[in-house]
Write a protein that holds these residues in place. Sequence first.
Motif: not given
Lengths: 345, 345
Positions: B209-223
């Motif tokens: 879940p931590a990996a998914a959280d950071t990946m999601e944050a990254h992908l959202r942040d940079i679109g």
Amino acid sequence: MAEKRIGQRTFEFNSGVRVVASAAVAGPKEGEGLLKKDYDRIYPDNYAGADSWEKAERKMMEDAVSLAVEKAGVSTDQMDVFIAGDLLNQNISASFTARTHQIPYMGMFGACSASMLTLTTAAILVEAGFCNYTVAAASSHNSTAERQYRYPTEYGGQKPDTAQWTVTGAGAGVLGKKGKGPRVRYATLGKVVDMGLKNPFDMGAAMAPAAADTMEAHLRDIGKKPGEYDLIVTGDLAGVGHPIAADLLEKRGFKTGEEFKDCGLMIFRNDQQAFAGGSGCASSALVTYGHIIDEMMQGRLSKVMVVATGALMNPVSYQQGESIPCIAHAVTLEMPGGGNGGEKG
Amino acid sequence: MAEKRIGQRTFEFNSGVRVVASAAVAGPKEGEGLLKKDYDRIYPDNYAGADSWEKAERKMMEDAVSLAVEKAGVSTDQMDVFIAGDLLNQNISASFTARTHQIPYMGMFGACSASMLTLTTAAILVEAGFCNYTVAAASSHNSTAERQYRYPTEYGGQKPDTAQWTVTGAGAGVLGKKGKGPRVRYATLGKVVDMGLKNPFDMGAAMAPAAADTMEAHLRDIGKKPGEYDLIVTGDLAGVGHPIAADLLEKRGFKTGEEFKDCGLMIFRNDQQAFAGGSGCASSALVTYGHIIDEMMQGRLSKVMVVATGALMNPVSYQQGESIPCIAHAVTLEMPGGGNGGEKG
């Protein structure tokens, strides 16, 4: 090319990053000591309402962060990164505090130098425009450190006078570019200095050369003398190590005077039985985030250097015959218009 | 105001900081594995010529730093800061390596996420103009981790299939603005994610879940979508955790495909008895600094994200009934002109 570096090892901050607010949370013995009026919260016992010493240490760090953020007039949601370190294996005080506060987290380890290592990193992130606000924190707890590094506390082993008393408490500072707090002006990172000493009951003597090395590097890099600071504090050299550091500095051409003090000697009264003095991440954290920032805010100190010292061994390296690698990280703070030399003497 | 940040949590690097060179040093089991051709040095046994496993781990980190600096065509004297972390109590592998190389040192702790935590910090220091060159490193060692975190190795305790095999080795990367290496493009720091799992023999599931959280944050942040990367690797989720992360991401609207891999599944052959796969700081460090950077240098990969995952508990917190707080830090690397999707499938 590295435009924010001066000399060999000193980072310069010139975009106005400052300690917006800070807080210090102390244990009971500290709360009866010399700086008792400077702490934001004092717990009446070592458990701080938790069911283990480890959880108590964490609670103190959580509190210090909450209080510092509150005093800064912002919220933890506005903190972009939380940078923290402590003495416990795997940095659990810092990591569990990061879980509680849900701020993106950078864990750091520098033993008792963690206070200035994390403050440096927190300042870098704001200075460079990666963050608007960061919060740095460090903690230690006498009972958690004793049983992790030395013997079960129930054992009640005697100690020599060169031993130090791990300070119980936590300190935190919010870094940003707003407000009126003291500016972070320079930071000088330490190299590991290891003079071959192996006595874990005389850490001050082991760490003194590291403190002198970083202070010398800092003063050479920026071309100043110790006396140009209102206050220079080492983190936890205490009664044995602090005079050694002063001596080493004098031999290298940097004579210190009454501006040169040690956090480990500022926390407890002489009759509080702290052996040679205080130690631990909370030594420099309580003095910096509890006492010094407040003195600067009130205009009683203008230029301050904090040189936090750390011993980087662990029980296994000691058992395998290794000496104690030490390090010191220095941060200087400036409060324009403040300072009447009130700390001197 | 924070001009180098995009979205909520992502740092942007746009001044040309790059991985000038990197090196990976591996243990014997790793040296017989799938990436054996990618390591700069392979030791034939777990002692690496030292008289303890702890000293062997340190030797591997020392070697990785020396080799990376040498490949960069510079010297350790030119390194402004050494930023490193490992799994051992008090970061002794990193701290003793800092003693050996005599580079100003920042110790970091992020458990197995240390590789990307230190790489992020090393990149920040160069990006912001505090340093010309920095060197980041991370290490782990199967035997030192086993006896510190679990049981004496002589005990030979059995493990369930969900357990992972701590990777033995070290990786290091030199950061600077010169040369032709891959650019550091973004870094997304993790928040602590704790889903209440308590099984230390199933860390992959705890960390997913931590990996998914950071990946999601990254992908959202940079679109971006996952498929816009040639390769996305998690650090050490292995056979149990990696599919969980993929599933969580898909549920949040970020479907991954064959570009999504895990370092813990790339190091050992199936017949090497590594349980669910590799783990430890060296898992992502060996794959990043041994394999990925090389693939990028040779033009076979253009855009890569490494999401290093870490479990931040210690044996004491586990014994006190705490669940496992996890974190993941992501760094993206870009090699202009490279990339033919060779990693996919």
